[in-house]
Design a protein around this motif. Sequence first.
Motif, short mmCIF file in Angstrom:
data_model
loop_
_atom_site.label_atom_id
_atom_site.label_comp_id
_atom_site.label_asym_id
_atom_site.label_seq_id
_atom_site.Cartn_x
_atom_site.Cartn_y
_atom_site.Cartn_z
N GLY A 115 0.81 -1.21 0.00
CA GLY A 115 0.00 0.00 0.00
C GLY A 115 0.84 1.26 0.00
N GLN A 116 1.94 1.25 0.75
CA GLN A 116 2.82 2.41 0.79
C GLN A 116 3.57 2.61 -0.52
OE1 GLN A 116 5.35 1.91 4.18
NE2 GLN A 116 3.64 1.92 5.63
N LEU A 117 3.78 1.53 -1.25
CA LEU A 117 4.50 1.61 -2.51
C LEU A 117 3.61 2.07 -3.66
CD1 LEU A 117 7.22 1.01 -3.89
CD2 LEU A 117 6.39 -1.29 -4.30
N SER A 118 2.30 1.95 -3.51
CA SER A 118 1.40 2.24 -4.63
C SER A 118 1.38 3.71 -5.01
CB SER A 118 -0.01 1.75 -4.32
OG SER A 118 -0.53 2.47 -3.23
N VAL A 119 1.46 4.62 -4.05
CA VAL A 119 1.40 6.05 -4.37
C VAL A 119 2.62 6.50 -5.18
CG1 VAL A 119 1.32 8.37 -3.40
CG2 VAL A 119 -0.14 6.57 -2.47
N PRO A 120 3.86 6.16 -4.77
CA PRO A 120 4.99 6.55 -5.62
C PRO A 120 4.95 5.92 -7.01
CG PRO A 120 5.77 5.98 -3.44
CD PRO A 120 4.32 5.62 -3.49
N LEU A 121 4.44 4.71 -7.12
CA LEU A 121 4.33 4.09 -8.45
C LEU A 121 3.31 4.82 -9.32
CD1 LEU A 121 4.58 0.27 -7.70
CD2 LEU A 121 6.24 1.74 -8.83
N MET A 122 2.21 5.26 -8.73
CA MET A 122 1.24 6.03 -9.50
C MET A 122 1.84 7.36 -9.95
SD MET A 122 -2.51 5.42 -7.77
CE MET A 122 -2.10 5.98 -6.14
N LEU A 123 2.59 8.02 -9.08
CA LEU A 123 3.23 9.27 -9.46
C LEU A 123 4.27 9.05 -10.56
CD1 LEU A 123 3.66 10.89 -5.95
CD2 LEU A 123 2.12 11.62 -7.78
N PHE A 124 4.99 7.95 -10.49
CA PHE A 124 5.96 7.61 -11.53
C PHE A 124 5.25 7.41 -12.87
CE2 PHE A 124 8.69 4.50 -13.74
CZ PHE A 124 9.83 5.26 -13.84
N ALA A 125 4.13 6.67 -12.87
CA ALA A 125 3.38 6.44 -14.11
C ALA A 125 2.84 7.75 -14.67
CB ALA A 125 2.24 5.46 -13.85
N LEU A 126 2.38 8.63 -13.80
CA LEU A 126 1.89 9.93 -14.25
C LEU A 126 3.02 10.75 -14.86
CD1 LEU A 126 -0.38 12.08 -14.37
CD2 LEU A 126 0.35 12.79 -12.09
N GLY A 127 4.19 10.71 -14.24
CA GLY A 127 5.34 11.43 -14.78
C GLY A 127 5.76 10.92 -16.14
N ILE A 128 5.72 9.62 -16.34
CA ILE A 128 6.05 9.05 -17.65
C ILE A 128 5.06 9.51 -18.70
CG2 ILE A 128 6.21 6.88 -18.94
CD1 ILE A 128 8.60 7.37 -17.15
N ARG A 129 3.78 9.50 -18.35
CA ARG A 129 2.75 9.94 -19.31
C ARG A 129 2.94 11.41 -19.66
NH1 ARG A 129 -0.72 8.29 -23.14
NH2 ARG A 129 -1.37 6.56 -21.84
N LEU A 130 3.23 12.23 -18.68
CA LEU A 130 3.42 13.66 -18.94
C LEU A 130 4.69 13.91 -19.74
CD1 LEU A 130 2.27 15.10 -15.53
CD2 LEU A 130 1.11 15.34 -17.72
N MET A 131 5.72 13.10 -19.53
CA MET A 131 6.96 13.26 -20.27
C MET A 131 6.76 12.90 -21.74
SD MET A 131 10.64 11.53 -19.48
CE MET A 131 10.18 9.93 -20.11
N GLU A 132 5.94 11.90 -22.02
CA GLU A 132 5.68 11.49 -23.39
C GLU A 132 4.70 12.41 -24.10
OE1 GLU A 132 4.22 7.56 -22.97
OE2 GLU A 132 6.22 6.68 -22.72
N GLY A 133 3.84 13.04 -23.35
CA GLY A 133 2.78 13.86 -23.94
C GLY A 133 3.24 15.25 -24.28
#
Length: 131
Positions: A20-38
Amino acid sequence: MANWQIPLPAYVVTSASLLGQLSVPLMLFALGIRLMEGELEHMGLAIKCNLLYLLAGGLSLALAVWLLPLRPEWIPLLTLSVALPPAVLNYMLCEQYQCQPEKVASIVLGGNALSVLVIPIAVWLALHLGG
């Protein structure tokens, strides 16, 4: 009435807590990847959506204060909660179900950028409405 829950071993509770504690940083990482590609073409839509989100929150706050018999200490809490930006979980659900994740990523980014201005105003209002 008897409690029929089966007690879980300590390692199961610890593992679930760590995941559960790991899920928030992973979501932020996925969001950052999407924003970097977009690209930034959706930022106008993101700001409009966030302003509409804040307007709807403000109207619902006024309606809740007017209609509900709230104790005075609840009003500052509601004021702060309607000023919070959209969550990263919104982006993750759109990514999962392929529902325009690039636009939602921009909305989340725009909401967090706008919160730099909105949160201090909401805190000021909460302190002055708290009476």
